[in-house]
Motif scaffolding. Structure first.
Motif, PDB file in Angstrom:
ATOM      1  N   GLY A 366       0.837  -1.189   0.000  1.00 35.60           N
ATOM      2  CA  GLY A 366       0.000   0.000   0.000  1.00 35.60           C
ATOM      3  C   GLY A 366       0.870   1.236   0.000  1.00 35.60           C
ATOM      4  N   SER A 367       0.250   2.381   0.172  1.00 37.90           N
ATOM      5  CA  SER A 367       0.988   3.624   0.372  1.00 37.90           C
ATOM      6  C   SER A 367       1.042   3.900   1.872  1.00 37.90           C
ATOM      7  CB  SER A 367       0.313   4.765  -0.388  1.00 37.90           C
ATOM      8  OG  SER A 367       0.274   4.476  -1.779  1.00 37.90           O
ATOM      9  N   LEU A 368       1.865   4.870   2.268  1.00 39.84           N
ATOM     10  CA  LEU A 368       2.077   5.138   3.686  1.00 39.84           C
ATOM     11  C   LEU A 368       1.873   6.611   3.988  1.00 39.84           C
ATOM     12  CD1 LEU A 368       5.449   3.190   4.209  1.00 39.84           C
ATOM     13  CD2 LEU A 368       3.116   2.274   4.309  1.00 39.84           C
ATOM     14  N   CYS A 369       1.322   6.902   5.156  1.00 35.97           N
ATOM     15  CA  CYS A 369       1.245   8.269   5.669  1.00 35.97           C
ATOM     16  C   CYS A 369       2.032   8.352   6.974  1.00 35.97           C
ATOM     17  CB  CYS A 369      -0.204   8.690   5.930  1.00 35.97           C
ATOM     18  SG  CYS A 369      -1.065   9.330   4.485  1.00 35.97           S
ATOM     19  N   LEU A 370       2.950   9.283   7.049  1.00 35.82           N
ATOM     20  CA  LEU A 370       3.681   9.578   8.278  1.00 35.82           C
ATOM     21  C   LEU A 370       3.186  10.918   8.804  1.00 35.82           C
ATOM     22  CD1 LEU A 370       7.344   8.757   7.146  1.00 35.82           C
ATOM     23  CD2 LEU A 370       5.599   7.192   8.032  1.00 35.82           C
ATOM     24  N   TYR A 371       3.034  11.018  10.105  1.00 38.09           N
ATOM     25  CA  TYR A 371       2.563  12.262  10.719  1.00 38.09           C
ATOM     26  C   TYR A 371       3.740  12.990  11.343  1.00 38.09           C
ATOM     27  CZ  TYR A 371      -0.071  15.385  13.824  1.00 38.09           C
ATOM     28  OH  TYR A 371      -0.572  16.489  14.484  1.00 38.09           O
ATOM     29  N   GLN A 372       3.794  14.283  11.115  1.00 45.10           N
ATOM     30  CA  GLN A 372       4.932  15.085  11.588  1.00 45.10           C
ATOM     31  C   GLN A 372       5.291  14.761  13.037  1.00 45.10           C
ATOM     32  OE1 GLN A 372       3.065  19.040  11.037  1.00 45.10           O
ATOM     33  NE2 GLN A 372       3.137  19.292  13.253  1.00 45.10           N
ATOM     34  N   GLY A 373       6.564  14.497  13.278  1.00 45.90           N
ATOM     35  CA  GLY A 373       7.053  14.203  14.615  1.00 45.90           C
ATOM     36  C   GLY A 373       7.108  12.742  14.961  1.00 45.90           C
ATOM     37  N   GLU A 374       6.411  11.885  14.203  1.00 44.28           N
ATOM     38  CA  GLU A 374       6.486  10.464  14.549  1.00 44.28           C
ATOM     39  C   GLU A 374       7.886   9.933  14.283  1.00 44.28           C
ATOM     40  OE1 GLU A 374       5.061   7.122  11.701  1.00 44.28           O
ATOM     41  OE2 GLU A 374       3.496   8.637  11.586  1.00 44.28           O
ATOM     42  N   GLU A 375       8.590  10.557  13.309  1.00 44.60           N
ATOM     43  CA  GLU A 375       9.956  10.129  13.026  1.00 44.60           C
ATOM     44  C   GLU A 375      10.925  10.481  14.152  1.00 44.60           C
ATOM     45  OE1 GLU A 375       9.757  14.354  11.368  1.00 44.60           O
ATOM     46  OE2 GLU A 375       8.396  12.650  11.656  1.00 44.60           O
ATOM     47  N   LEU A 376      10.482  11.342  15.067  1.00 46.59           N
ATOM     48  CA  LEU A 376      11.274  11.690  16.244  1.00 46.59           C
ATOM     49  C   LEU A 376      10.914  10.828  17.445  1.00 46.59           C
ATOM     50  CD1 LEU A 376      10.998  15.593  15.988  1.00 46.59           C
ATOM     51  CD2 LEU A 376      12.801  14.119  15.050  1.00 46.59           C
ATOM     52  N   LEU A 378       7.949  11.118  19.026  1.00 44.99           N
ATOM     53  CA  LEU A 378       7.240  11.969  19.981  1.00 44.99           C
ATOM     54  C   LEU A 378       6.114  11.202  20.659  1.00 44.99           C
ATOM     55  CD1 LEU A 378       6.848  15.384  18.095  1.00 44.99           C
ATOM     56  CD2 LEU A 378       8.703  14.629  19.604  1.00 44.99           C
ATOM     57  N   PRO A 379       6.028  11.265  21.982  1.00 41.50           N
ATOM     58  CA  PRO A 379       4.883  10.686  22.679  1.00 41.50           C
ATOM     59  C   PRO A 379       3.718  11.668  22.680  1.00 41.50           C
ATOM     60  CG  PRO A 379       6.407  11.588  24.279  1.00 41.50           C
ATOM     61  CD  PRO A 379       7.043  11.793  22.917  1.00 41.50           C
ATOM     62  N   GLU A 380       2.547  11.191  23.033  1.00 40.63           N
ATOM     63  CA  GLU A 380       1.385  12.066  23.186  1.00 40.63           C
ATOM     64  C   GLU A 380       1.639  13.079  24.291  1.00 40.63           C
ATOM     65  OE1 GLU A 380      -2.914  12.839  22.320  1.00 40.63           O
ATOM     66  OE2 GLU A 380      -1.159  12.020  21.272  1.00 40.63           O
ATOM     67  N   ALA A 381       1.290  14.329  24.044  1.00 40.69           N
ATOM     68  CA  ALA A 381       1.468  15.382  25.047  1.00 40.69           C
ATOM     69  C   ALA A 381       0.303  15.387  26.021  1.00 40.69           C
ATOM     70  CB  ALA A 381       1.580  16.743  24.369  1.00 40.69           C
ATOM     71  N   ASP A 382       0.593  15.680  27.258  1.00 39.44           N
ATOM     72  CA  ASP A 382      -0.440  15.809  28.282  1.00 39.44           C
ATOM     73  C   ASP A 382      -0.791  17.297  28.400  1.00 39.44           C
ATOM     74  OD1 ASP A 382      -2.188  15.366  30.323  1.00 39.44           O
ATOM     75  OD2 ASP A 382      -0.663  14.994  31.861  1.00 39.44           O
ATOM     76  N   ILE A 383      -1.945  17.672  27.891  1.00 39.20           N
ATOM     77  CA  ILE A 383      -2.352  19.075  27.839  1.00 39.20           C
ATOM     78  C   ILE A 383      -3.309  19.373  28.990  1.00 39.20           C
ATOM     79  CG2 ILE A 383      -3.438  20.875  26.435  1.00 39.20           C
ATOM     80  CD1 ILE A 383      -0.838  19.818  25.274  1.00 39.20           C
ATOM     81  N   ALA A 384      -2.977  20.389  29.760  1.00 41.58           N
ATOM     82  CA  ALA A 384      -3.857  20.802  30.857  1.00 41.58           C
ATOM     83  C   ALA A 384      -5.155  21.366  30.287  1.00 41.58           C
ATOM     84  CB  ALA A 384      -3.158  21.840  31.724  1.00 41.58           C
ATOM     85  N   PHE A 385      -6.242  21.246  31.050  1.00 44.88           N
ATOM     86  CA  PHE A 385      -7.535  21.705  30.559  1.00 44.88           C
ATOM     87  C   PHE A 385      -7.510  23.190  30.200  1.00 44.88           C
ATOM     88  CE2 PHE A 385     -11.843  23.396  31.072  1.00 44.88           C
ATOM     89  CZ  PHE A 385     -12.546  22.558  30.198  1.00 44.88           C
ATOM     90  N   GLU A 386      -6.781  23.993  30.985  1.00 40.23           N
ATOM     91  CA  GLU A 386      -6.749  25.431  30.705  1.00 40.23           C
ATOM     92  C   GLU A 386      -6.008  25.770  29.405  1.00 40.23           C
ATOM     93  OE1 GLU A 386      -3.754  24.562  34.072  1.00 40.23           O
ATOM     94  OE2 GLU A 386      -5.810  23.989  33.496  1.00 40.23           O
ATOM     95  N   PRO A 431       5.493  20.485  24.975  1.00 43.66           N
ATOM     96  CA  PRO A 431       5.682  19.719  26.217  1.00 43.66           C
ATOM     97  C   PRO A 431       7.164  19.472  26.496  1.00 43.66           C
ATOM     98  CG  PRO A 431       4.863  18.305  24.463  1.00 43.66           C
ATOM     99  CD  PRO A 431       4.823  19.696  23.926  1.00 43.66           C
ATOM    100  N   SER A 432       7.534  19.514  27.750  1.00 45.08           N
ATOM    101  CA  SER A 432       8.939  19.360  28.116  1.00 45.08           C
ATOM    102  C   SER A 432       9.541  18.037  27.641  1.00 45.08           C
ATOM    103  CB  SER A 432       9.108  19.529  29.630  1.00 45.08           C
ATOM    104  OG  SER A 432       8.290  18.615  30.342  1.00 45.08           O
ATOM    105  N   PRO A 433       8.789  16.895  27.637  1.00 42.37           N
ATOM    106  CA  PRO A 433       9.409  15.660  27.140  1.00 42.37           C
ATOM    107  C   PRO A 433       9.788  15.695  25.665  1.00 42.37           C
ATOM    108  CG  PRO A 433       7.471  15.152  28.486  1.00 42.37           C
ATOM    109  CD  PRO A 433       7.457  16.627  28.224  1.00 42.37           C
ATOM    110  N   HIS A 434       9.289  16.677  24.909  1.00 45.43           N
ATOM    111  CA  HIS A 434       9.603  16.745  23.484  1.00 45.43           C
ATOM    112  C   HIS A 434      10.924  17.453  23.210  1.00 45.43           C
ATOM    113  CE1 HIS A 434       5.225  16.089  21.815  1.00 45.43           C
ATOM    114  NE2 HIS A 434       5.598  15.156  22.680  1.00 45.43           N
ATOM    115  N   TYR A 435      11.411  18.266  24.133  1.00 45.75           N
ATOM    116  CA  TYR A 435      12.649  19.016  23.888  1.00 45.75           C
ATOM    117  C   TYR A 435      13.832  18.112  23.568  1.00 45.75           C
ATOM    118  CZ  TYR A 435      10.790  23.652  25.075  1.00 45.75           C
ATOM    119  OH  TYR A 435      10.099  24.839  25.072  1.00 45.75           O
TER     120      TYR A 435
END
Length: 546
Positions: A366-376, A378-386, A431-435
């Motif tokens: 098939g063909s492939l889709c890569l999403y920006q940052g997956e090649e790094l 990156l884990p899911e960011a934990d975003i505060a409600f505010e 998010p700090s874990p992405h730095y």
């Protein structure tokens, strides 16, 4: 990477690797905290160096941004926050100079309620665009016309006092659905596509492609038994999952419009990948929409975009279902995108597991889709409600936190403010874990996942059987998945140990040469035994000269 002469060869899309760019979060060039088109231009050398074939840019059209660009108010212009049409022309020119095709995200199923078409349609019941949207009378007691549910929660009907009718919205109330039963609507949307094709785009990602046509009789959807519900297209807390969606989407009449769209694209050598969102018939619909030469070239469903794990048996089951319902179609595979939790977090991957799944991905038919940052990695960011921006998350918080966790800014340099994304406060925090995972840090680390992606994509590009070949002999032994890829005289045998335990499998007789290098270089013993360590792949080439 030196620019190359751009060519649009026939069938360029088949087996292509497409890199998705979410423009708000890719690179800010003007310092306002929001990514833009010129930011994309500045980072295209990096994208080209990955070894991908095309980019897909999420919506950048004029929009009130209630759903961050997926609510279009002007199909023919760029929202000022992203730049101008001249900036988009620069994206096209620069991408083509680097040999990259450009696909843009077209949202055709609905518009913003601020679109001039809707403003005219809601003004009266007898204006020229009165039937351009889906309007319906209330029931005698004033309630909604039927039981259809919005994917963003609640009924998919909204009362409009001007016309004293309900209008359909499959998503936000500010995203009214267009009426594809109107030939004038279809013509207008084909004109939109033609405008961008004339501007130089090479194709489209078609948002919610199976939502275009609704049932003209507005029949109720049947209830879905609890034991059959899943969260492939909506979070489990959403009552949207309580129905089998046979009337509000997935209508057979959609195929006629897709044929018209394909005919238009063929005149420009363009291609499209459709987003098929359905929890139960996703692959079946994918097969319908990509079968033959008069529909879409490729579509993706959500088999690898959902779930908490992807063991060998699950992957084999997906392959079997594709063979059953979409053997004559073409799948575009993705692990992550802008709507789902990043797969590093969703599947709980270690560094070794992440590498193995990359090696698996580049061997898929098939063909492939890569999403920006997956090649790094990156884990899911934990975003505060505010800090939350996504209306979907705000509606179902905290059981479902929305899509902002996968939409945070791309980290470029850990030494810079906001990891080099913008000097201003970003629209979502970095998010700090992405730095420490930022691009410049990865470039300097030979063990970084980024280099594995580059090697894997180069390997796929060098083997036609992986890009366009057939897939056969899918086998599962414990947690070892294996399959054969064949194109012409090239035969490749792929093994993937998807577990923490070592494994031994038997290789079919033949002179097999390990060709994967760091992608998967384990070779069989003389007695055709293959020993795989934890999370170890092996890619073998049949040497027909022996």
């Amino acid at each position: 990477m030196a620019p190359t002469v751009f060519q649009k060869e026939p069938g360029w899309w088949k087996g292509a690797v497409i890199y998705q760019i979410y423009p708000r979060s890719f690179q800010d060039a003007n310092g306002d905290g929001i990514g833009d088109l010129l930011g994309i231009v500045n980072r295209l050398p990096y994208v080209a160096a990955l070894g991908v074939d095309a980019i897909w840019i999420s919506p950048f059209f004029t929009s009130p941004m209630k759903d961050y660009g997926y609510d279009v108010s002007d199909y023919y212009n760029v929202d000022p926050m992203f730049g101008s049409l001249a900036d988009f022309d620069q994206v096209i020119a620069t991408a083509h100079a680097y040999g990259l095709k450009v696909m843009i995200d077209l949202v055709l199923s609905h518009t913003s309620d601020q679109h001039p078409w809707f403003k005219e349609s809601r003004a009266s019941r007898d204006n020229p665009r009165a039937d351009w949207y889906v309007w319906a009378e209330p029931k005698p007691d004033g309630t909604v016309p039927n039981n259809w549910q919005s994917q963003f929660g609640g009924t998919s009907w909204h009362w409009d006092a001007r016309r004293e009718q309900y209008y359909l919205h499959n998503f936000l109330t500010s995203q009214p659905d267009l009426n594809f039963h109107s030939p004038a609507v279809q013509d207008a949307l084909l004109d939109v596509a033609r405008f961008w094709l004339e501007r130089g785009v090479d194709g489209f990602r078609l948002d919610t492609i199976n939502y275009y046509v609704h049932d003209a009789e507005l029949r109720d959807n049947p209830a879905l038994p609890k034991e059959q519900r899943n969260d492939k297209t909506a979070p489990s807390v959403n009552p949207y999952n309580h129905q089998l969606h046979v009337y509000d989407k997935n209508r057979p009449e959609n195929l006629a419009f897709l044929a018209r769209f394909r005919q238009l694209m063929d005149g420009y050598g363009a291609a499209a990948v459709g987003e098929v969102g359905d929890s139960h018939r996703g692959l079946e619909i994918l097969g319908e929409y990509t079968r033959g030469d008069d529909r879409m070239q490729m579509s993706y469903a959500f088999e690898f975009l959902s779930g908490t794990a992807m063991p060998a048996a699950t992957v084999a089951e997906v392959f079997a279902e594709v063979a059953r319902v979409a053997a004559d179609g073409w799948v575009c595979w993705a692990y992550s995108n802008h709507d789902v939790e990043r797969h590093i977090t969703r599947w709980g991957l270690t560094a070794a597991a992440a590498r193995t799944y990359v090696s698996l991905m580049i061997c898929l038919r098939g063909s492939l889709c890569l999403y920006q940052g997956e090649e790094l990695g990156l884990p899911e960011a934990d975003i505060a409600f505010e800090d939350l921006q996504d209306p979907y998350g705000k509606e179902f918080w905290p059981e479902f936190k929305g899509r902002d966790g996968c939409r945070t800014p791309m980290p470029w340099d850990p030494a810079q403010v906001n990891a080099g994304f913008s000097p201003a406060r970003p629209w979502l925090p970095v998010p700090s874990p992405h730095y420490p995972l930022a691009v410049s840090a990865a470039e300097a680390d030979p063990a970084a996942l980024l280099h594995h992606y580059r090697r894997a994509l180069a390997f796929r590009r060098g083997h036609p059987s992986l890009r366009v070949g057939e897939i056969t002999d899918v086998t599962v032994e414990g947690e070892v998945l294996s399959f054969r890829r064949t194109e012409g005289r090239e035969t490749i045998l792929c093994f993937f140990n998807l577990s923490e335990e070592p494994a031994t499998v038997t290789v079919p007789p033949g002179h097999w040469v390990a060709i994967g290098g760091e992608i998967g270089s384990t070779r069989p013993t003389p007695d055709f035994q293959l020993y795989l360590g934890p999370w170890q792949p092996s890619i073998l080439l049949l040497d027909s000269a022996h």
